[in-house]
Design a protein around this motif. Structure first.
Motif, PDB file in Angstrom:
ATOM      1  N   THR A 169       0.823  -1.198   0.000  1.00  0.00           N
ATOM      2  CA  THR A 169       0.000   0.000   0.000  1.00  0.00           C
ATOM      3  C   THR A 169       0.861   1.254   0.000  1.00  0.00           C
ATOM      4  O   THR A 169       2.000   1.247   0.460  1.00  0.00           O
ATOM      5  CB  THR A 169      -0.911   0.033   1.235  1.00  0.00           C
ATOM      6  OG1 THR A 169      -0.086   0.066   2.407  1.00  0.00           O
ATOM      7  CG2 THR A 169      -1.800  -1.206   1.285  1.00  0.00           C
ATOM      8  N   ALA A 170       0.308   2.332  -0.499  1.00  0.00           N
ATOM      9  CA  ALA A 170       1.017   3.605  -0.529  1.00  0.00           C
ATOM     10  C   ALA A 170       0.879   4.352   0.791  1.00  0.00           C
ATOM     11  O   ALA A 170       1.370   5.458   0.923  1.00  0.00           O
ATOM     12  CB  ALA A 170       0.483   4.474  -1.664  1.00  0.00           C
ATOM     13  N   GLY A 171       0.239   3.760   1.746  1.00  0.00           N
ATOM     14  CA  GLY A 171       0.106   4.394   3.047  1.00  0.00           C
ATOM     15  C   GLY A 171      -1.157   3.913   3.738  1.00  0.00           C
ATOM     16  O   GLY A 171      -1.966   3.202   3.136  1.00  0.00           O
ATOM     17  N   PRO A 172      -1.334   4.277   4.987  1.00  0.00           N
ATOM     18  CA  PRO A 172      -0.353   5.052   5.757  1.00  0.00           C
ATOM     19  C   PRO A 172       0.868   4.207   6.124  1.00  0.00           C
ATOM     20  O   PRO A 172       0.742   3.029   6.413  1.00  0.00           O
ATOM     21  CB  PRO A 172      -1.133   5.456   7.009  1.00  0.00           C
ATOM     22  CG  PRO A 172      -2.145   4.356   7.174  1.00  0.00           C
ATOM     23  CD  PRO A 172      -2.530   3.934   5.787  1.00  0.00           C
ATOM     24  N   TYR A 173       2.033   4.837   6.065  1.00  0.00           N
ATOM     25  CA  TYR A 173       3.253   4.169   6.478  1.00  0.00           C
ATOM     26  C   TYR A 173       3.464   4.393   7.980  1.00  0.00           C
ATOM     27  O   TYR A 173       3.350   5.522   8.457  1.00  0.00           O
ATOM     28  CB  TYR A 173       4.458   4.729   5.718  1.00  0.00           C
ATOM     29  CG  TYR A 173       4.410   4.524   4.221  1.00  0.00           C
ATOM     30  CD1 TYR A 173       3.896   3.358   3.675  1.00  0.00           C
ATOM     31  CD2 TYR A 173       4.893   5.499   3.349  1.00  0.00           C
ATOM     32  CE1 TYR A 173       3.851   3.166   2.295  1.00  0.00           C
ATOM     33  CE2 TYR A 173       4.866   5.320   1.981  1.00  0.00           C
ATOM     34  CZ  TYR A 173       4.339   4.154   1.456  1.00  0.00           C
ATOM     35  OH  TYR A 173       4.302   3.962   0.101  1.00  0.00           O
ATOM     36  N   ARG A 174       3.791   3.329   8.665  1.00  0.00           N
ATOM     37  CA  ARG A 174       4.041   3.437  10.102  1.00  0.00           C
ATOM     38  C   ARG A 174       5.467   3.039  10.484  1.00  0.00           C
ATOM     39  O   ARG A 174       6.018   3.544  11.445  1.00  0.00           O
ATOM     40  CB  ARG A 174       3.032   2.552  10.874  1.00  0.00           C
ATOM     41  CG  ARG A 174       1.594   3.028  10.742  1.00  0.00           C
ATOM     42  CD  ARG A 174       1.394   4.363  11.439  1.00  0.00           C
ATOM     43  NE  ARG A 174       0.016   4.860  11.313  1.00  0.00           N
ATOM     44  CZ  ARG A 174      -0.352   5.795  10.477  1.00  0.00           C
ATOM     45  NH1 ARG A 174       0.533   6.361   9.675  1.00  0.00           N
ATOM     46  NH2 ARG A 174      -1.612   6.201  10.416  1.00  0.00           N
ATOM     47  N   ARG A 175       6.073   2.117   9.728  1.00  0.00           N
ATOM     48  CA  ARG A 175       7.430   1.651  10.023  1.00  0.00           C
ATOM     49  C   ARG A 175       8.336   1.946   8.829  1.00  0.00           C
ATOM     50  O   ARG A 175       8.021   1.569   7.705  1.00  0.00           O
ATOM     51  CB  ARG A 175       7.441   0.159  10.322  1.00  0.00           C
ATOM     52  CG  ARG A 175       6.735  -0.232  11.614  1.00  0.00           C
ATOM     53  CD  ARG A 175       6.704  -1.733  11.781  1.00  0.00           C
ATOM     54  NE  ARG A 175       5.967  -2.361  10.690  1.00  0.00           N
ATOM     55  CZ  ARG A 175       5.834  -3.675  10.539  1.00  0.00           C
ATOM     56  NH1 ARG A 175       6.412  -4.493  11.396  1.00  0.00           N
ATOM     57  NH2 ARG A 175       5.139  -4.174   9.534  1.00  0.00           N
ATOM     58  N   ALA A 176       9.435   2.606   9.099  1.00  0.00           N
ATOM     59  CA  ALA A 176      10.352   2.992   8.020  1.00  0.00           C
ATOM     60  C   ALA A 176      11.763   2.505   8.334  1.00  0.00           C
ATOM     61  O   ALA A 176      12.128   2.272   9.494  1.00  0.00           O
ATOM     62  CB  ALA A 176      10.354   4.502   7.827  1.00  0.00           C
ATOM     63  N   LEU A 177      12.539   2.371   7.279  1.00  0.00           N
ATOM     64  CA  LEU A 177      13.963   2.048   7.383  1.00  0.00           C
ATOM     65  C   LEU A 177      14.719   3.098   6.584  1.00  0.00           C
ATOM     66  O   LEU A 177      14.360   3.403   5.442  1.00  0.00           O
ATOM     67  CB  LEU A 177      14.231   0.653   6.817  1.00  0.00           C
ATOM     68  CG  LEU A 177      15.685   0.175   6.756  1.00  0.00           C
ATOM     69  CD1 LEU A 177      16.277   0.063   8.161  1.00  0.00           C
ATOM     70  CD2 LEU A 177      15.768  -1.176   6.040  1.00  0.00           C
ATOM     71  N   ILE A 178      15.749   3.663   7.197  1.00  0.00           N
ATOM     72  CA  ILE A 178      16.649   4.569   6.493  1.00  0.00           C
ATOM     73  C   ILE A 178      17.978   3.860   6.322  1.00  0.00           C
ATOM     74  O   ILE A 178      18.543   3.337   7.288  1.00  0.00           O
ATOM     75  CB  ILE A 178      16.863   5.891   7.272  1.00  0.00           C
ATOM     76  CG1 ILE A 178      15.548   6.662   7.391  1.00  0.00           C
ATOM     77  CG2 ILE A 178      17.910   6.758   6.580  1.00  0.00           C
ATOM     78  CD1 ILE A 178      15.662   7.937   8.216  1.00  0.00           C
ATOM     79  N   SER A 179      18.486   3.815   5.100  1.00  0.00           N
ATOM     80  CA  SER A 179      19.755   3.143   4.811  1.00  0.00           C
ATOM     81  C   SER A 179      20.732   4.143   4.202  1.00  0.00           C
ATOM     82  O   SER A 179      20.462   4.716   3.146  1.00  0.00           O
ATOM     83  CB  SER A 179      19.533   1.973   3.841  1.00  0.00           C
ATOM     84  OG  SER A 179      20.758   1.369   3.495  1.00  0.00           O
ATOM     85  N   LEU A 180      21.849   4.342   4.888  1.00  0.00           N
ATOM     86  CA  LEU A 180      22.887   5.252   4.406  1.00  0.00           C
ATOM     87  C   LEU A 180      24.179   4.455   4.242  1.00  0.00           C
ATOM     88  O   LEU A 180      24.730   3.953   5.222  1.00  0.00           O
ATOM     89  CB  LEU A 180      23.113   6.406   5.389  1.00  0.00           C
ATOM     90  CG  LEU A 180      21.906   7.293   5.715  1.00  0.00           C
ATOM     91  CD1 LEU A 180      22.318   8.378   6.700  1.00  0.00           C
ATOM     92  CD2 LEU A 180      21.335   7.914   4.455  1.00  0.00           C
ATOM     93  N   GLY A 181      24.648   4.343   3.025  1.00  0.00           N
ATOM     94  CA  GLY A 181      25.912   3.650   2.769  1.00  0.00           C
ATOM     95  C   GLY A 181      26.871   4.570   2.050  1.00  0.00           C
ATOM     96  O   GLY A 181      26.568   5.719   1.750  1.00  0.00           O
ATOM     97  N   GLY A 182      28.057   4.059   1.761  1.00  0.00           N
ATOM     98  CA  GLY A 182      29.029   4.832   1.002  1.00  0.00           C
ATOM     99  C   GLY A 182      29.717   5.930   1.768  1.00  0.00           C
ATOM    100  O   GLY A 182      30.416   6.759   1.192  1.00  0.00           O
ATOM    101  N   LEU A 183      29.532   5.955   3.095  1.00  0.00           N
ATOM    102  CA  LEU A 183      30.058   7.080   3.872  1.00  0.00           C
ATOM    103  C   LEU A 183      31.530   6.927   4.232  1.00  0.00           C
ATOM    104  O   LEU A 183      32.104   7.812   4.862  1.00  0.00           O
ATOM    105  CB  LEU A 183      29.232   7.241   5.165  1.00  0.00           C
ATOM    106  CG  LEU A 183      27.761   7.588   4.934  1.00  0.00           C
ATOM    107  CD1 LEU A 183      26.994   7.547   6.246  1.00  0.00           C
ATOM    108  CD2 LEU A 183      27.634   8.959   4.301  1.00  0.00           C
ATOM    109  N   ARG A 184      32.130   5.820   3.860  1.00  0.00           N
ATOM    110  CA  ARG A 184      33.555   5.610   4.130  1.00  0.00           C
ATOM    111  C   ARG A 184      34.347   5.510   2.831  1.00  0.00           C
ATOM    112  O   ARG A 184      35.406   4.903   2.785  1.00  0.00           O
ATOM    113  CB  ARG A 184      33.750   4.336   4.941  1.00  0.00           C
ATOM    114  CG  ARG A 184      32.988   4.328   6.247  1.00  0.00           C
ATOM    115  CD  ARG A 184      33.584   5.273   7.260  1.00  0.00           C
ATOM    116  NE  ARG A 184      32.889   5.201   8.544  1.00  0.00           N
ATOM    117  CZ  ARG A 184      33.302   5.814   9.634  1.00  0.00           C
ATOM    118  NH1 ARG A 184      34.400   6.539   9.607  1.00  0.00           N
ATOM    119  NH2 ARG A 184      32.611   5.717  10.755  1.00  0.00           N
ATOM    120  N   ALA A 185      33.835   6.102   1.785  1.00  0.00           N
ATOM    121  CA  ALA A 185      34.454   5.982   0.471  1.00  0.00           C
ATOM    122  C   ALA A 185      35.828   6.660   0.445  1.00  0.00           C
ATOM    123  O   ALA A 185      36.025   7.702   1.071  1.00  0.00           O
ATOM    124  CB  ALA A 185      33.559   6.619  -0.591  1.00  0.00           C
TER     125      ALA A 185
END
Length: 398
Positions: A169-185
């Motif tokens: 479904t397009a919502g409502p969203y209740r649980r999210a994941l944020i993924s940040l990579g590449g920060l040690r390039a």
């Protein structure tokens, strides 16, 4: 038979691909295989679930690396190598007489300025299929001796998941994941700049969109996240910490929406699981392409762009002809200047609004597996086949 494993010291995508290939090997009958890792310091934690019989560092001085690789090959009895995106390591292993399978998940990125850094003489050069193949890279790849096009090298969705490409479904969203990579390039002067700009804006947008729970994953500095989470604007339950590859996929499968600095492996894995995905602003050259391909394949505005006073993507892309490093220098410099600038609060507000717009755009997507479907998802098995073929012809090392 001993196989050397190497992943690029850039982000976690290469280790995710190594993990996917090792899983594919585990799922089929093979001769007894022993795996040893070389370099890949950044990605080792992601491979903890696999049986890797030790990791071996390389000297910081590139001039001493070849001698160290030759010693590694001799003492470990290496019969073949599987290398993801580390062209220098693939060349050194090939020079040491090791049949090498090289996985290039970013073939669309290269131009003549990158030719010297690519292991075009690798025994098998597995180039991952992409949505588009710009003309600048075609002549370079045509000279790859063992060129073999493969589908996306990602972990296949588990049987317990919702199924590849399931409509969420397009919502409502209740649980999210944020993924940040590449920060040690390599070449990135300060890994704090990108998350300092992007993370507060993303958290504020998620809370405004109704998200109640979010986990922040990726290779962030351990002492950084706490100072960036404002309890008054972030979702109620905000946690942070790195995840191994298997744990990341489980968390991804369980969330309602993913916000990611758009590494290609992450986008493809999310698509394979049918997870709604928003691309955060790019932090390197490949992520510009990845975000564009993702939005194009899904037919919706799912990208967050940098304000034009920070970075103009087309200007960066024009620098590719001189090689990837020239474009990266512009990107890293622009992000650093914005993080130090007096108008960083204005940048943060623009990014917050961009995340909200992209979250709303999720409603326009009919099927989240469009990118994965375009390039296919059997690449891990295809690379595993290539490695087994190479092992079948590899001569014992002396």
């Amino acid at each position: 038979m001993t196989v050397a494993l190497v992943g690029a010291e850039f982000g976690w995508g290469s280790s995710g691909k190594l993990s996917a290939v090792l899983s594919a090997l585990r799922d089929r009958p093979t001769p007894p295989l022993r795996f040893v890792g070389m370099a890949s310091g950044l990605g080792r934690p992601l491979l903890a679930e696999h049986a890797v019989d030790g990791w071996y560092d390389l000297p910081r001085d590139p001039g001493r690396s070849n001698a160290r690789v030759e010693e590694f090959v001799r003492t470990q009895g290496v019969r073949a190598a599987l290398v993801v995106l580390d062209g220098a390591a693939a060349k050194a292993l090939s020079d040491a007489g090791v049949p090498t399978v090289f996985v290039d998940s970013l073939p669309f990125l290269w131009s003549e300025g990158d030719r010297a850094s690519l292991p075009l003489d690798a025994t098998v050069y597995c180039a991952q299929k992409s949505v588009e193949l710009p003309p600048e890279c075609r002549g370079v790849l045509a000279d790859a001796r063992g060129l073999r096009w493969v589908e996306a090298v990602i972990a296949r969705p588990g049987a317990s998941g919702p199924g590849r490409g399931a409509r969420r479904t397009a919502g409502p969203y209740r649980r999210a994941l944020i993924s940040l990579g590449g920060l040690r390039a390599p070449g990135l002067a300060d890994p704090d700049h990108y998350p300092r700009l992007v993370l507060p804006a993303a958290l504020e947008a998620l809370a405004a969109h109704g998200v109640e729970e979010v986990h922040i994953a990726g290779n962030l500095p351990a002492d950084l996240v706490g100072g960036l989470v404002d309890a008054s604007t972030a979702p109620v339950r905000t946690t942070a910490g790195p995840l191994g590859h298997g744990a990341f996929l489980e968390r991804l499968d369980a969330c309602d929406v993913l916000l990611a600095s758009p590494g290609l492996t992450t986008l493809l894995e999310a698509g394979g699981l049918g997870v709604p995905t928003v691309c955060l602003p790019p932090q390197n050259l490949s992520q510009i392409f990845n975000g564009r391909y993702h939005s194009k394949a899904l037919g919706a505005r799912l990208r967050v762009l940098w304000p034009k006073n920070v970075l103009v993507e087309d200007e960066v892309l024009a620098l590719r002809s001189k090689g990837e490093d020239h474009a990266l220098e512009r990107i890293y410099g622009a992000i650093g200047s914005a993080a130090r600038g007096d108008d960083r609060q204005d940048v943060g507000r623009a990014l917050r609004d961009g995340v909200l717009d992209a979250l709303r755009g999720c409603a326009d997507v009919a099927a989240w597996d469009a990118l994965a479907t375009t390039v296919g998802t059997r690449g891990a098995a295809q690379v595993a086949d290539a490695l087994l073929e190479v092992l079948g012809t590899a001569a014992p090392t002396s």
